[in-house]
Write an enzyme that holds these catalytic residues in place. Structure first.
Site, PDB file in Angstrom:
ATOM      1  N   ARG A 204      10.154   3.997  20.753  1.00 55.86           N
ATOM      2  CA  ARG A 204       8.705   4.231  20.817  1.00 55.86           C
ATOM      3  C   ARG A 204       8.318   5.608  21.366  1.00 55.86           C
ATOM      4  O   ARG A 204       7.749   5.724  22.463  1.00 55.86           O
ATOM      5  CB  ARG A 204       8.017   3.119  21.599  1.00 55.86           C
ATOM      6  CG  ARG A 204       8.233   1.772  20.945  1.00 55.86           C
ATOM      7  CD  ARG A 204       7.529   0.666  21.643  1.00 55.86           C
ATOM      8  NE  ARG A 204       6.123   0.554  21.280  1.00 55.86           N
ATOM      9  CZ  ARG A 204       5.357  -0.460  21.672  1.00 55.86           C
ATOM     10  NH1 ARG A 204       5.848  -1.401  22.438  1.00 55.86           N
ATOM     11  NH2 ARG A 204       4.099  -0.506  21.309  1.00 55.86           N
TER      12      ARG A 204
ATOM     13  N   ARG B 194       0.978 -11.072  30.262  1.00 58.35           N
ATOM     14  CA  ARG B 194       0.407  -9.793  29.816  1.00 58.35           C
ATOM     15  C   ARG B 194      -0.513  -9.992  28.620  1.00 58.35           C
ATOM     16  O   ARG B 194      -1.427  -9.193  28.424  1.00 58.35           O
ATOM     17  CB  ARG B 194       1.534  -8.836  29.391  1.00 58.35           C
ATOM     18  CG  ARG B 194       2.253  -8.162  30.508  1.00 58.35           C
ATOM     19  CD  ARG B 194       3.227  -7.149  29.935  1.00 58.35           C
ATOM     20  NE  ARG B 194       2.607  -6.416  28.850  1.00 58.35           N
ATOM     21  CZ  ARG B 194       3.185  -6.121  27.676  1.00 58.35           C
ATOM     22  NH1 ARG B 194       4.413  -6.467  27.436  1.00 58.35           N
ATOM     23  NH2 ARG B 194       2.537  -5.464  26.746  1.00 58.35           N
TER      24      ARG B 194
ATOM     25  N   LYS C 246      -6.407  -8.226  23.226  1.00 55.45           N
ATOM     26  CA  LYS C 246      -5.751  -7.349  24.207  1.00 55.45           C
ATOM     27  C   LYS C 246      -5.672  -5.920  23.675  1.00 55.45           C
ATOM     28  O   LYS C 246      -6.041  -4.971  24.364  1.00 55.45           O
ATOM     29  CB  LYS C 246      -4.340  -7.871  24.510  1.00 55.45           C
ATOM     30  CG  LYS C 246      -3.513  -6.910  25.342  1.00 55.45           C
ATOM     31  CD  LYS C 246      -2.119  -7.433  25.616  1.00 55.45           C
ATOM     32  CE  LYS C 246      -1.127  -7.213  24.514  1.00 55.45           C
ATOM     33  NZ  LYS C 246      -0.599  -5.853  24.398  1.00 55.45           N
ATOM     34  N   ASN C 247      -5.162  -5.777  22.460  1.00 59.67           N
ATOM     35  CA  ASN C 247      -4.916  -4.416  21.970  1.00 59.67           C
ATOM     36  C   ASN C 247      -6.202  -3.658  21.683  1.00 59.67           C
ATOM     37  O   ASN C 247      -6.218  -2.428  21.737  1.00 59.67           O
ATOM     38  CB  ASN C 247      -4.017  -4.441  20.729  1.00 59.67           C
ATOM     39  CG  ASN C 247      -2.571  -4.720  21.110  1.00 59.67           C
ATOM     40  OD1 ASN C 247      -2.232  -4.782  22.293  1.00 59.67           O
ATOM     41  ND2 ASN C 247      -1.721  -4.903  20.105  1.00 59.67           N
TER      42      ASN C 247
ATOM     43  N   CYS D 258      11.253   0.902  25.468  1.00 59.43           N
ATOM     44  CA  CYS D 258      10.866  -0.438  25.893  1.00 59.43           C
ATOM     45  C   CYS D 258      11.717  -1.410  25.115  1.00 59.43           C
ATOM     46  O   CYS D 258      12.533  -1.018  24.301  1.00 59.43           O
ATOM     47  CB  CYS D 258       9.383  -0.684  25.656  1.00 59.43           C
ATOM     48  SG  CYS D 258       8.999  -0.881  23.937  1.00 59.43           S
TER      49      CYS D 258
ATOM     50  N   ASP E 205       3.365  -7.662  15.123  1.00 59.27           N
ATOM     51  CA  ASP E 205       3.086  -8.493  16.304  1.00 59.27           C
ATOM     52  C   ASP E 205       3.044  -9.993  15.979  1.00 59.27           C
ATOM     53  O   ASP E 205       2.920 -10.813  16.892  1.00 59.27           O
ATOM     54  CB  ASP E 205       1.755  -8.076  16.950  1.00 59.27           C
ATOM     55  CG  ASP E 205       1.892  -6.800  17.764  1.00 59.27           C
ATOM     56  OD1 ASP E 205       3.016  -6.292  17.899  1.00 59.27           O
ATOM     57  OD2 ASP E 205       0.857  -6.306  18.263  1.00 59.27           O
TER      58      ASP E 205
HETATM   59  C1  UD1 Z   1       0.398  -0.795  18.791  1.00 58.91           C
HETATM   60  C2  UD1 Z   1       0.213  -2.122  19.461  1.00 58.91           C
HETATM   61  C3  UD1 Z   1       1.471  -2.984  19.308  1.00 58.91           C
HETATM   62  C4  UD1 Z   1       1.832  -3.098  17.842  1.00 58.91           C
HETATM   63  C5  UD1 Z   1       1.921  -1.728  17.188  1.00 58.91           C
HETATM   64  C6  UD1 Z   1       2.124  -1.787  15.680  1.00 58.91           C
HETATM   65  C7  UD1 Z   1      -1.280  -1.645  21.316  1.00 58.91           C
HETATM   66  C8  UD1 Z   1      -1.466  -1.524  22.782  1.00 58.91           C
HETATM   67  N1  UD1 Z   1      -0.054  -1.908  20.882  1.00 58.91           N
HETATM   68  O1  UD1 Z   1       1.490  -0.151  19.456  1.00 58.91           O
HETATM   69  O2  UD1 Z   1       1.199  -4.262  19.853  1.00 58.91           O
HETATM   70  O3  UD1 Z   1       3.084  -3.746  17.720  1.00 58.91           O
HETATM   71  O4  UD1 Z   1       0.703  -0.993  17.418  1.00 58.91           O
HETATM   72  O5  UD1 Z   1       1.108  -2.504  15.075  1.00 58.91           O
HETATM   73  O6  UD1 Z   1      -2.230  -1.568  20.548  1.00 58.91           O
HETATM   74  N2  UD1 Z   1       5.872   6.123  16.627  1.00 58.91           N
HETATM   75  C9  UD1 Z   1       6.480   7.357  16.670  1.00 58.91           C
HETATM   76  N3  UD1 Z   1       5.827   8.383  17.297  1.00 58.91           N
HETATM   77  C10 UD1 Z   1       4.596   8.225  17.854  1.00 58.91           C
HETATM   78  C11 UD1 Z   1       3.986   6.959  17.807  1.00 58.91           C
HETATM   79  C12 UD1 Z   1       4.636   5.938  17.178  1.00 58.91           C
HETATM   80  O7  UD1 Z   1       7.578   7.541  16.159  1.00 58.91           O
HETATM   81  O8  UD1 Z   1       4.063   9.195  18.415  1.00 58.91           O
HETATM   82  C13 UD1 Z   1       6.542   5.000  15.930  1.00 58.91           C
HETATM   83  C14 UD1 Z   1       6.835   3.810  16.845  1.00 58.91           C
HETATM   84  O9  UD1 Z   1       8.053   3.976  17.547  1.00 58.91           O
HETATM   85  C15 UD1 Z   1       6.871   2.678  15.845  1.00 58.91           C
HETATM   86  C16 UD1 Z   1       5.810   3.087  14.819  1.00 58.91           C
HETATM   87  O10 UD1 Z   1       5.628   4.479  14.989  1.00 58.91           O
HETATM   88  O11 UD1 Z   1       8.137   2.613  15.211  1.00 58.91           O
HETATM   89  C17 UD1 Z   1       4.468   2.405  14.971  1.00 58.91           C
HETATM   90  O12 UD1 Z   1       4.067   2.468  16.316  1.00 58.91           O
HETATM   91  P1  UD1 Z   1       2.532   2.494  16.739  1.00 58.91           P
HETATM   92  O13 UD1 Z   1       1.680   2.054  15.592  1.00 58.91           O
HETATM   93  O14 UD1 Z   1       2.231   3.811  17.359  1.00 58.91           O
HETATM   94  O15 UD1 Z   1       2.521   1.375  17.860  1.00 58.91           O
HETATM   95  P2  UD1 Z   1       1.745   1.408  19.234  1.00 58.91           P
HETATM   96  O16 UD1 Z   1       0.440   2.093  19.098  1.00 58.91           O
HETATM   97  O17 UD1 Z   1       2.666   1.846  20.323  1.00 58.91           O
END
Ligand code: UD1
Length: 427
Positions: free
Chosen positions: A128, A405, A22-23, A123, A313
């Site tokens: 996030r 999902r 999915k991701n 969420c 995850d």
């Molecule tokens: C992706 C995955 C999700 C997984 C996560 C971590 C997808 C669609 N989703 O989510 O399933 O749990 O990686 O492996 O691929 N953060 C910030 N600012 C930002 C971006 C992130 O503070 O601009 C923080 C987030 O709140 C979190 C951490 O960074 O605490 C890691 O998040 P991130 O790796 O970005 O997760 P996603 O890409 O949203």
């Protein structure tokens, strides 16, 4: 609303086919925006999130066609063609359904010079924010405005140009957005402390197949030489390492065994190690991984971490399995601040878990008991399924929206392994 009923206590055994990830799919689909030629993705999982992304792409004027798959097959083939983009706005209604919609920001900006995406908001698993996505795009010359709940990114006249960005901490989505923008920017970009998740490697491999120039794939330092034009490609989505790990936990908690067809150990070493620490036997075999639970599950101590560390995850599913271990496990969640929503539900099934901040202490119990449960996120929902498979009596999992999902044909795959599971309408 539908629910899944699990009558626990059946030992799982057999083969489960792991679907496309999915991701990975959610970052490969927006790559279609980078070219006016067709992009064909094979092994796309049949999931609600993929359907939502398809609608989002249609709303930009991208045509999508699904071909060549019979209903009994897992996965689908989708061809996307962004010959003409008619809108560069990702509206609130679609973004609120799926946070990953933010992944259109980078490629849309690169292609159209402007993109407007509704802010995803919080969420169930935490706040996030998307600040790193925006900072990385600013490093490529974009101007960012936030108004009325939307983020608007605008490229300078002449388009994005190469830049340098060092992520203060690892973000999967921000790395993906930065890569998708940088491949089409003018000149050289360097990304430091980039995420190294296998889904990022899958993204880079697709972009290379489309004519991008990326060095350092699979490492945290990426050097991207922008190219004036990307072309179409046909590409197979990688296997879902989280789905594979979930079925491994499911088989193990029942004392069973399973062949995880299509699973690849290189992409899930930390999960494999955690399962081995728990006393589960895991052997790579041709075309997949064989797992077998022999003897009682042992407790495990670990922290979640960016790849190659143990994936956040997988935390909920491993925790469910450890509820039935012979001892006390300590799990620490370092990525998301609010990712223990499954704990009260598991405790209602007889688990003994205490949380304190980011740490969860899981005392193994001899048995769980079936209950009515529901969860507020995808992996938490799967942890309840796993617990239900081992529980005495009947577990009713409500609010299936999340499972749909992220887990392709869950009941069917579990039934093939011998679980007693059915989906019924009701509530
Ligand atoms: C992706 C995955 C999700 C997984 C996560 C971590 C997808 C669609 N989703 O989510 O399933 O749990 O990686 O492996 O691929 N953060 C910030 N600012 C930002 C971006 C992130 O503070 O601009 C923080 C987030 O709140 C979190 C951490 O960074 O605490 C890691 O998040 P991130 O790796 O970005 O997760 P996603 O890409 O949203």
């Amino acid at each position: 609303m539908d629910k899944i009923i699990i009558r626990g206590g059946k030992r799982l055994s057999g083969t489960v086919t792991i679907s496309g990830a999915k991701n990975a799919a959610l970052t490969l689909l927006p790559c279609a925006l980078l070219t006016d030629e067709p992009l064909t993705l094979r092994n796309l999982p049949r999931l609600a999130d993929i359907d939502t992304f398809q609608h989002l792409m249609n709303q930009f004027g991208v045509s999508t066609a699904i071909a060549g798959s019979r209903p009994e097959d897992f996965g689908r083939v989708m061809t996307l063609e962004a010959a003409r983009i008619t809108s560069n706005v990702a509206p609130y209604d679609l973004v609120r359904k799926m946070r990953a919609s933010i992944l259109v920001l980078g490629p849309m900006l690169a292609r159209m010079g402007e993109a407007k995406v509704s802010l995803p908001g919080g969420c169930a698993i935490g706040v996030r924010p998307i600040d790193l996505h925006l900072k990385a795009l600013e490093a490529l010359g974009a101007t960012i405005e936030i108004t009325a709940g939307y983020v608007r990114a605008i490229a300078p006249d002449g388009g994005l140009s190469g830049g340098r960005y060092s992520f203060p901490f690892v973000s999967v989505g921000a790395t993906e957005n930065a890569i998708m923008a940088a491949v089409a920017a003018r000149g050289k970009s360097t990304l430091h402390n980039a995420a190294r998740e296998p889904e990022i490697t899958d993204l880079c491999n697709l972009l290379m197949a489309m004519g991008a120039e990326i060095e350092g794939i699979g490492t945290s330092d990426l050097v991207i030489h922008g190219v004036p034009r990307l072309h179409g490609a046909t590409y197979r989505v990688m296997s879902d390492r989280i789905e594979a790990g979930s079925y491994a936990c499911a088989a193990a908690i029942t004392g069973g065994e399973a062949f995880l067809a299509n699973a690849r150990v290189e992409e899930m070493e930390a999960t494999v190690q955690a399962l081995r620490d728990a006393g589960i036997l895991i052997e790579p075999r041709s075309g997949g991984l064989q797992i077998a639970a022999e003897g009682p599950i042992q407790p495990v101590n670990l922290s979640t971490a960016p790849f190659p560390g143990f994936a956040t995850d997988m935390q909920a599913q491993l925790m469910a399995m450890l509820c039935c271990s012979e001892g006390t496990s300590v799990l620490t969640e370092t990525i998301f601040e609010n990712r223990y929503m499954h704990v009260p539900e598991l405790n209602r099934m007889g688990a003994q878990i205490e949380t304190s901040g980011r740490t969860a202490i899981v005392k193994g119990v001899p048995k769980l008991s079936g209950a009515d449960v529901m969860a507020t996120d995808l992996r938490a929902s799967m942890s309840l399924v796993i617990a239900g498979l081992a529980a005495q009596g009947e577990t009713n999992i409500h609010r299936l929206y999340h499972l749909d999902r992220g887990y392709e044909r869950l009941e069917e795959k579990l039934s093939l392994l011998g679980a007693e599971v059915e989906r019924v309408g009701g509530d």
